[in-house]
Motif scaffolding. Structure first.
Motif, short mmCIF file in Angstrom:
data_model
loop_
_atom_site.label_atom_id
_atom_site.label_comp_id
_atom_site.label_asym_id
_atom_site.label_seq_id
_atom_site.Cartn_x
_atom_site.Cartn_y
_atom_site.Cartn_z
N LEU A 39 31.82 42.91 43.30
CA LEU A 39 33.01 43.63 43.78
C LEU A 39 32.89 45.12 43.46
O LEU A 39 33.27 45.97 44.27
CB LEU A 39 34.28 43.05 43.15
CG LEU A 39 34.67 41.65 43.64
CD1 LEU A 39 35.77 41.06 42.76
CD2 LEU A 39 35.12 41.71 45.10
N ARG A 40 32.34 45.45 42.30
CA ARG A 40 32.13 46.86 41.95
C ARG A 40 31.15 47.52 42.91
O ARG A 40 31.37 48.64 43.36
CB ARG A 40 31.62 47.00 40.52
CG ARG A 40 32.67 46.84 39.48
CD ARG A 40 32.13 47.14 38.11
NE ARG A 40 33.16 46.97 37.11
CZ ARG A 40 32.92 46.73 35.85
NH1 ARG A 40 31.69 46.63 35.41
NH2 ARG A 40 33.91 46.59 35.00
N ARG A 41 30.06 46.83 43.22
CA ARG A 41 29.09 47.38 44.18
C ARG A 41 29.75 47.57 45.54
O ARG A 41 29.52 48.59 46.21
CB ARG A 41 27.87 46.47 44.30
CG ARG A 41 26.86 46.65 43.19
CD ARG A 41 25.56 45.91 43.48
NE ARG A 41 25.72 44.48 43.65
CZ ARG A 41 25.79 43.60 42.66
NH1 ARG A 41 25.71 44.01 41.42
NH2 ARG A 41 25.94 42.32 42.91
N ALA A 42 30.55 46.61 45.95
CA ALA A 42 31.24 46.72 47.24
C ALA A 42 32.21 47.90 47.23
O ALA A 42 32.30 48.64 48.21
CB ALA A 42 31.99 45.42 47.56
N ALA A 43 32.92 48.10 46.13
CA ALA A 43 33.86 49.22 46.04
C ALA A 43 33.12 50.55 46.10
O ALA A 43 33.55 51.48 46.78
CB ALA A 43 34.68 49.12 44.75
N ALA A 62 42.36 47.52 45.57
CA ALA A 62 43.35 46.45 45.67
C ALA A 62 43.12 45.63 46.94
O ALA A 62 43.22 44.39 46.92
CB ALA A 62 44.77 47.03 45.67
N GLU A 63 42.81 46.31 48.03
CA GLU A 63 42.56 45.60 49.29
C GLU A 63 41.28 44.78 49.20
O GLU A 63 41.21 43.66 49.73
CB GLU A 63 42.48 46.61 50.44
CG GLU A 63 42.63 46.00 51.79
CD GLU A 63 44.03 45.45 52.05
OE1 GLU A 63 44.16 44.55 52.92
OE2 GLU A 63 45.01 45.90 51.43
N LEU A 64 40.26 45.31 48.53
CA LEU A 64 39.01 44.59 48.31
C LEU A 64 39.28 43.30 47.53
O LEU A 64 38.84 42.22 47.93
CB LEU A 64 38.02 45.47 47.54
CG LEU A 64 36.72 44.85 47.09
CD1 LEU A 64 35.81 44.56 48.27
CD2 LEU A 64 36.00 45.77 46.10
N LEU A 65 40.04 43.41 46.46
CA LEU A 65 40.36 42.23 45.65
C LEU A 65 41.24 41.26 46.42
O LEU A 65 41.04 40.04 46.36
CB LEU A 65 41.03 42.64 44.34
CG LEU A 65 41.32 41.51 43.36
CD1 LEU A 65 40.05 40.77 42.97
CD2 LEU A 65 42.03 42.06 42.13
#
Length: 186
Positions: free
Chosen positions: A32-36, A50-53
């Protein structure tokens, strides 16, 4: 083997016990961090995070678990949700020239909390809208947290904040939130 572990974890998360949902999000945190990070530099990264999560958690509840790369597909679903938000909001369009990104403008000389208080006093925004702006923009509280506390969707909270910010920006531009003449500028 990794996919089998993820299938078990997702099944446990779908059982209704919040601890398993938190465990799944924690296990996916590096991805998720890499995606962010891949979303690029933005002014409102908290909203995108927030939208990613939110996208990840929605996929956690609904994704098909039969194929390979279970975790990767969950993270990809979250990234797609964040990209939809970023691309729908023109404020996130950054200008790049020669590898340098444009930076947000410097804060005005006045304290943001005082601007919000004066805007409420002037009737530009409500106290609730000031709290929404202050919490998410100044205190970096995720919009999803505020929305959950208010019992509304993230999209509804985002829209409320956007409308209030437009009114606030117009009032600032007109000088409606300037400090009183008796208060010296800092």
């Amino acid at each position: 083997m990794r996919d089998e572990v993820w299938r078990e974890l997702v099944a446990a998360a779908r059982s209704g016990q919040p601890a398993w949902v938190v465990a799944a999000a924690g296990m996916a945190l590096p991805g998720l961090r890499r995606a962010a990070t891949s979303l690029g530099p933005t002014r409102d990264s908290a909203d995108l995070d927030a939208e990613l999560l939110t996208g990840f958690l929605q996929a956690l509840r609904t994704a098909d678990l039969t194929g390979p790369y279970v975790c990767g597909r969950l993270i990809a679903a979250g990234r797609r949700a964040a990209l939809r938000l970023r691309d729908a909001d023109v404020r996130h369009a950054c200008v790049s020239r020669n590898g340098f990104w444009s930076a947000p403008p410097a804060r005005p000389w006045d304290h943001p909390d005082l601007v919000l208080v004066r805007a409420v006093t002037a009737g530009v925004i409500t106290a609730g809208e000031a709290a929404l702006i202050g919490s998410t923009r100044l205190e970096q509280v995720p919009l999803a947290t505020i929305a959950a506390d208010a019992g509304i969707s993230v999209a509804a909270a985002r829209q409320r904040r956007h409308r209030a910010e437009r009114r606030l920006a117009a009032a600032i531009a007109c000088g409606d939130t300037s400090p009183p003449a008796s208060v010296p500028a800092r």
